[in-house]
Design an enzyme around this catalytic site. Structure first.
Site, PDB file in Angstrom:
ATOM      1  N   SER A 102       6.680  58.448  -2.925  1.00 32.81           N
ATOM      2  CA  SER A 102       6.227  58.761  -4.202  1.00 32.81           C
ATOM      3  C   SER A 102       5.651  57.348  -4.643  1.00 32.81           C
ATOM      4  CB  SER A 102       7.356  59.120  -5.084  1.00 32.81           C
ATOM      5  OG  SER A 102       7.093  59.362  -6.321  1.00 32.81           O
ATOM      6  N   ASP A 241       0.630  58.597  -9.148  1.00 33.02           N
ATOM      7  CA  ASP A 241       1.369  57.782  -8.558  1.00 33.02           C
ATOM      8  C   ASP A 241       1.065  58.203  -7.222  1.00 33.02           C
ATOM      9  OD1 ASP A 241       2.572  60.311  -8.247  1.00 33.02           O
ATOM     10  OD2 ASP A 241       4.713  59.494  -8.304  1.00 33.02           O
ATOM     11  N   ASP A 243       2.000  59.756  -4.802  1.00 36.06           N
ATOM     12  CA  ASP A 243       1.964  61.281  -4.206  1.00 36.06           C
ATOM     13  C   ASP A 243       1.486  62.343  -4.944  1.00 36.06           C
ATOM     14  OD1 ASP A 243       4.402  61.170  -5.823  1.00 36.06           O
ATOM     15  OD2 ASP A 243       5.425  62.690  -4.644  1.00 36.06           O
ATOM     16  N   ASP A 245       2.552  63.351  -8.206  1.00 39.10           N
ATOM     17  CA  ASP A 245       3.221  64.321  -9.255  1.00 39.10           C
ATOM     18  C   ASP A 245       3.716  63.751 -10.493  1.00 39.10           C
ATOM     19  OD1 ASP A 245       5.229  62.439  -8.400  1.00 39.10           O
ATOM     20  OD2 ASP A 245       6.691  63.769  -7.618  1.00 39.10           O
TER      21      ASP A 245
END
Length: 445
Positions: A102, A241, A243, A245
């Site tokens: 992440s 960010d 990833d 999400d």
């Protein structure tokens, strides 16, 4: 609260090369997950990753483990986490696996799982996988081994899905948007979505090299984005960010717009259109300003523990469709099953275009109170939160705030950190009080 050995609040995460993020462990994890998931029928697992260099190593280890358990891996290459949730649903795959840490630095990585419904795995499935990890790897008959394939049109499918969540009667033509993809998984998706909807897009953080993910860019560091929005005289900036999400935005004046404000804008817009069902879920970290602004609109508000899985749990418990963390995880269940930065951003854009208002003006109905967050590293041994000195420091701060603010201390779910948050009306006072508590935590930890 279950006692997982490996699974944290968001899958399994750590430094690459150190337990548990090693090739041998991940191979075994693939096998253990395969053993548990194979009981459920379908034999296909979708595997996506962000842009970290370690993703290559970890995806091949996972594939080998899954194949030994008799499951086939379908690779998407770099894809946002929410895209894997979506593809898992549309392919009716047994599960989706995302290799990502992440918003963490590039030398961390992690593994998270999605169920066939595109949601995080239930606790009992995670526990079953952990039980298998204690066993010795065995291999199915050669005729039963899994295969590997690639989903070549994964990006195109997800781009179309995102565009489908934007109202067809509206257009962002003429809007200049700066997009910061954090050199992460949205780099080849988010700019295309916005361009295909008609926006003029300026990109930063779209040259991933395996090691620059989240580095001084993206949702956790909007300085570059702010500078570029002002320089380009853009209508707004959007940061994701690593990833994809999470989303943080920047208005045309360079002000940061966080998850609380984004949630407020989307909730108010749905209320205006008569589409809001129930209330809104935030977390213990959500700004009091959000609570007050929603109250004024007559929208019910509940706080969940910090972590998007707890926000989702609370939403399901209440039967509500909308929730968010102030860090930018925004979950809109009327659109998709998990936090999705691109989709949340599109809903804000539709509110801008539909009302012919700037992002700055859309935020004006909500006043954020100063909220100071201090992260304190601790050895990991013991619990500084139980120390008398820390308890006393909190009590003193609460007295000083005189009921016009909040104190919140919590352990990070992913790192050996104590997060100290103090919120109140006066920024100087709040900063001073937060550091008083942080000093007490340091001394105790």
């Amino acid at each position: 609260m279950s006692n997982h050995k490996y699974f944290g609040t968001d899958g399994i995460r750590g430094k690459v090369g150190e337990s548990p993020i090693t090739p041998d462990f991940v191979l075994k994890l693939g096998w253990a997950a395969g053993k548990v998931l194979a009981r459920h029928g379908s034999r296909k697992i979708i595997i996506g990753k962000d842009t970290r260099i370690s993703g290559y190593m970890l995806e091949s280890a996972l594939e080998a483990g899954l194949a030994a358990a008799g499951l086939s891996a379908a690779f998407t290459g770099p894809m946002p986490t929410p895209a894997i949730a979506y593809l898992t649903r549309t392919f009716r795959a047994e599960a989706g696996i995302v290799i990502s840490a992440s918003h963490n630095p590039y030398d961390d990585n992690g593994i998270k799982f999605f169920s066939i419904d595109g949601t995080k795995l239930p606790d009992e499935v995670e526990e079953a996988i952990e039980a298998e990890l204690e066993k010795t790897i065995t291999c199915v008959e050669s005729s039963e081994l899994g295969k590997a394939s690639r989903i070549v049109d994964a990006a195109g499918r997800y781009i179309e899905f995102c565009k489908g969540t934007f109202p067809s009667n509206l257009s962002v033509r003429g809007l200049k948007i700066v997009v910061d993809c954090a050199n992460g998984a949205t780099y080849h998706i988010a700019p295309s979505v916005l361009r295909e909807l008609g926006a003029t897009v300026v990109t930063i953080g779209c040259q991933p090299d395996g090691m620059n993910i989240n580095k001084e860019c993206g949702a956790t560091d909007v300085r570059q984005l702010t500078e570029r929005v002002l320089q380009e005289k853009a209508a707004l900036g959007i940061a994701y960010d690593g990833d994809g999400d999470r989303i943080i935005m920047v208005d045309h004046l360079g002000n940061k717009v966080d998850g609380d404000q984004i949630l407020y804008i989307i909730a108010r817009e749905q209320l205006r259109q008569g589409r809001l069902s129930g209330g809104v879920v935030g977390t213990l970290m959500s700004n009091i300003g959000l609570e007050l602004a929603l109250k004024q609109l007559g929208i019910p508000f509940e706080r969940a523990r910090v972590g998007d899985r707890y926000v989702l749990e609370k939403m399901q418990e209440k039967g509500w469709r909308m929730g968010a963390e102030n860090s930018g995880h925004v979950i809109l269940l009327d659109k998709t099953t998990t936090g999705d930065g691109i989709i949340a951003g599109l809903q804000v854009l539709s509110a801008m275009v539909g009302n012919n208002m700037s992002l700055h003006d859309l935020c004006s109905g909500m006043k954020l109170l100063p909220q100071i967050l201090v992260n304190v590293r601790f050895s990991g041994a013991g619990n500084p939160l139980e120390s008398d000195a820390v308890v006393n420091a909190c009590r003193e701060v609460e007295t000083a705030l005189a009921g016009r603010g909040r104190v919140l201390l919590r352990k990070s779910g992913t790192e050996p950190l104590i997060r100290v948050m103090v919120e109140g009306e006066d920024e100087e006072q709040v900063t001073r009080l937060a550091h008083c508590i942080a000093d007490a935590v340091k001394a105790a930890g």
